[in-house]
Design an enzyme around this catalytic site. Structure first.
Site, PDB file in Angstrom:
ATOM      1  N   TYR A   1      21.104 -14.659 -35.840  1.00 14.86           N
ATOM      2  CA  TYR A   1      22.173 -14.254 -36.761  1.00 14.86           C
ATOM      3  C   TYR A   1      22.173 -15.103 -38.035  1.00 14.86           C
ATOM      4  CZ  TYR A   1      24.845 -10.977 -33.843  1.00 14.86           C
ATOM      5  OH  TYR A   1      25.268  -9.887 -33.129  1.00 14.86           O
TER       6      TYR A   1
ATOM      7  N   LYS B   1      14.469 -15.187 -23.094  1.00 17.16           N
ATOM      8  CA  LYS B   1      13.181 -14.507 -22.914  1.00 17.16           C
ATOM      9  C   LYS B   1      12.095 -15.571 -23.003  1.00 17.16           C
ATOM     10  CE  LYS B   1      12.008 -10.563 -23.104  1.00 17.16           C
ATOM     11  NZ  LYS B   1      11.417  -9.765 -21.982  1.00 17.16           N
TER      12      LYS B   1
ATOM     13  N   ASP C   1      28.596  -6.281 -24.617  1.00 17.26           N
ATOM     14  CA  ASP C   1      28.967  -4.861 -24.737  1.00 17.26           C
ATOM     15  C   ASP C   1      28.678  -4.132 -23.430  1.00 17.26           C
ATOM     16  OD1 ASP C   1      29.746  -5.039 -27.408  1.00 17.26           O
ATOM     17  OD2 ASP C   1      28.716  -3.182 -27.963  1.00 17.26           O
TER      18      ASP C   1
ATOM     19  N   ASP D   1      25.543 -10.919 -27.508  1.00 15.18           N
ATOM     20  CA  ASP D   1      26.159  -9.766 -28.165  1.00 15.18           C
ATOM     21  C   ASP D   1      25.897  -8.508 -27.350  1.00 15.18           C
ATOM     22  OD1 ASP D   1      27.394  -8.289 -30.305  1.00 15.18           O
ATOM     23  OD2 ASP D   1      25.393  -7.708 -30.975  1.00 15.18           O
TER      24      ASP D   1
ATOM     25  N   ASP E   1      16.357  -9.314 -20.320  1.00 18.00           N
ATOM     26  CA  ASP E   1      16.225  -7.878 -20.012  1.00 18.00           C
ATOM     27  C   ASP E   1      16.541  -7.619 -18.544  1.00 18.00           C
ATOM     28  OD1 ASP E   1      13.915  -9.297 -19.335  1.00 18.00           O
ATOM     29  OD2 ASP E   1      12.542  -7.647 -19.792  1.00 18.00           O
TER      30      ASP E   1
HETATM   31  C1  IPM Z   1      30.657  -8.714 -31.958  1.00 19.21           C
HETATM   32  C2  IPM Z   1      30.255  -7.766 -33.060  1.00 19.21           C
HETATM   33  C3  IPM Z   1      29.774  -8.584 -34.241  1.00 19.21           C
HETATM   34  C4  IPM Z   1      28.515  -9.323 -33.814  1.00 19.21           C
HETATM   35  C5  IPM Z   1      29.546  -7.784 -35.529  1.00 19.21           C
HETATM   36  C6  IPM Z   1      30.761  -6.987 -35.944  1.00 19.21           C
HETATM   37  C7  IPM Z   1      29.078  -8.656 -36.665  1.00 19.21           C
HETATM   38  O1  IPM Z   1      29.312  -6.870 -32.597  1.00 19.21           O
HETATM   39  O2  IPM Z   1      31.522  -9.572 -32.189  1.00 19.21           O
HETATM   40  O3  IPM Z   1      30.125  -8.590 -30.862  1.00 19.21           O
HETATM   41  O4  IPM Z   1      27.408  -8.767 -33.852  1.00 19.21           O
HETATM   42  O5  IPM Z   1      28.649 -10.485 -33.427  1.00 19.21           O
HETATM   43 MG    MG Z   2      28.931  -6.982 -30.494  1.00 19.92          MG
END
Ligand code: IPM
Ligand code: MG
Length: 367
Positions: free
Chosen positions: A144, A195, A256, A252, A228
């Site tokens: 990032y 990884k 999700d 990240d 993975d």
């Molecule tokens: C998160 C989001 C952010 C990230 C974005 C909005 C920059 O996806 O907080 O998980 O990638 O960190």
């Molecule tokens: Mg995210």
């Protein structure tokens, strides 16, 4: 910290951000009125909302205000309206700037499957019921922020996109300590993901995490897993995990994925924490894991629970208000017990409610 004058900065941001943060504000007002707390809260623009007014995603004034707050609660940043802006001017830059400059290196993302919502998950109930995972994501390093980065012209009229993934010993060690410390208060197991089969930075990650375990956390169980494989195991048998430790990018993605195990992205809070300073204070930012969800913005149907649980994390980790955090968590449970559901988690036999109704119902259970 004295019980008076806790300074909270609300940054509603874009999309559904303002709608879900509004419910948090109502709860803070309720605490002030009914529990004699003295939260002072300010509200400022961030992300696209700030771009529209100030031409930049976060002003210096808002940035300094967040430095001076006891806790920052953010809704969401970004949306299609600002998609075509140059990279450095996008709404998301505000969030990344806050994370980086407040040095919020530890991102805690609990994924808990509430018993009332077992059927909302796309996975079978027996796979997710009782699920309680904590994802610890490194938040200020890795790809990032790594340099060099950019898009550059190369021969034959082509272009090259470049990002750099890099981690240092101390960056890995400090996030590993956070994961081990949390595990000690939970089931005592950390799964560290990288990884290392293809990345040198992954090899270093694995070695440094192991070193910290061997030196400082002998009694915590540590498992290493390729990222993975972890993504696959999260779907196959998520209850094998207690604390998952990952870098910025893998964290990240894995968070999700873990979110959906719980039924909806609309349920997951997060805390981003810095190091403790000399006075024992921790810089912190709290936000729901879901994004700005532009497709449902402005309709009063978003689920405010992720943001409300983010407030509860703020009460617990930054504001020294453990009892109030418990109260708020319990209120959320009671509302779910009553069968109230926003659209994202609606199922047969339950009652669909709006964002504001959900907030009001949670407040009514605080009493
Ligand atoms: C998160 C989001 C952010 C990230 C974005 C909005 C920059 O996806 O907080 O998980 O990638 O960190
Ligand atoms: Mg995210």
């Amino acid at each position: 910290m004295s019980s008076k004058g806790r300074k909270i900065l609300l940054l509603p941001g874009d999309g559904i951000g303002p709608e879900v943060v509004r419910e948090v504000k109502k709860i803070l007002e309720w605490f002030n009125k009914n529990k004699s707390l003295d939260f002072s809260f300010d509200e400022e623009l961030i992300g696209g909302a700030s771009i529209d007014v100030n031409k930049i995603p976060i002003t210096d004034e808002v940035f300094y205000k967040s430095l001076q707050s006891d806790a920052v609660i953010l809704g969401a940043c970004g949306g299609p309206k600002w998609d075509n802006l140059e990279f450095s001017k996008k709404p998301e830059r505000a969030l990344l700037k806050l994370r980086k400059e407040l040095k919020l290196f530890a991102n805690l993302r609990p994924a808990i499957c509430f018993k009332q919502l077992v059927d909302s998950s796309t996975l079978k109930p027996e796979i997710v019921s009782g699920l309680d995972i904590m994802i610890v994501r490194e938040l200020t390093g890795g790809i990032y922020f790594g340099e060099p980065r950019g898009i550059e012209p190369i021969e034959n009229n082509q272009r090259r996109g470049i990002n750099t993934h890099s981690y240092t010993t101390s960056e890995i060690q400090r996030i590993a300590r956070v994961a081990f410390d949390l595990a000690k208060k939970r089931k005592n197991v950390v799964t560290s993901c990288e990884k290392s089969n293809v990345m040198e930075a992954g090899v270093l990650w694995r070695e440094e995490v192991q070193l910290i375990k061997d030196k400082e956390f002998k009694k915590v169980e540590l498992n290493h897993m390729l990222a993975d494989n972890c993504a696959m195991q999260l779907l196959r048998n998520p209850k094998q995990f207690d604390v998952i430790l990952a870098d910025n990018l893998f964290g990240d993605m894995l968070s999700d994925e873990a979110a959906m195990l719980t039924g909806s992205l609309g349920l997951l809070p997060s805390a981003s924490l810095g190091a403790r300073d000399k006075n024992g204070k921790i810089r912190s930012l709290y936000e729901p894991v879901h994004g700005s969800a532009p497709d449902i913005a402005g309709k009063n149907i978003a689920n405010p629970i992720a943001t409300i649980l983010s407030l509860s994390m703020a009460l617990r980790y930054s504001l020294d208000l453990e009892k109030e955090a418990d109260l708020l968590d319990a209120a959320v449970q009671k509302v779910l017990d009553d069968g109230l559901r926003t659209k994202d988690i609606i199922s047969k036999g339950n009652k669909e409610v709006t964002t504001t109704d959900m907030g009001d119902a949670i407040i009514s259970k605080l009493k």
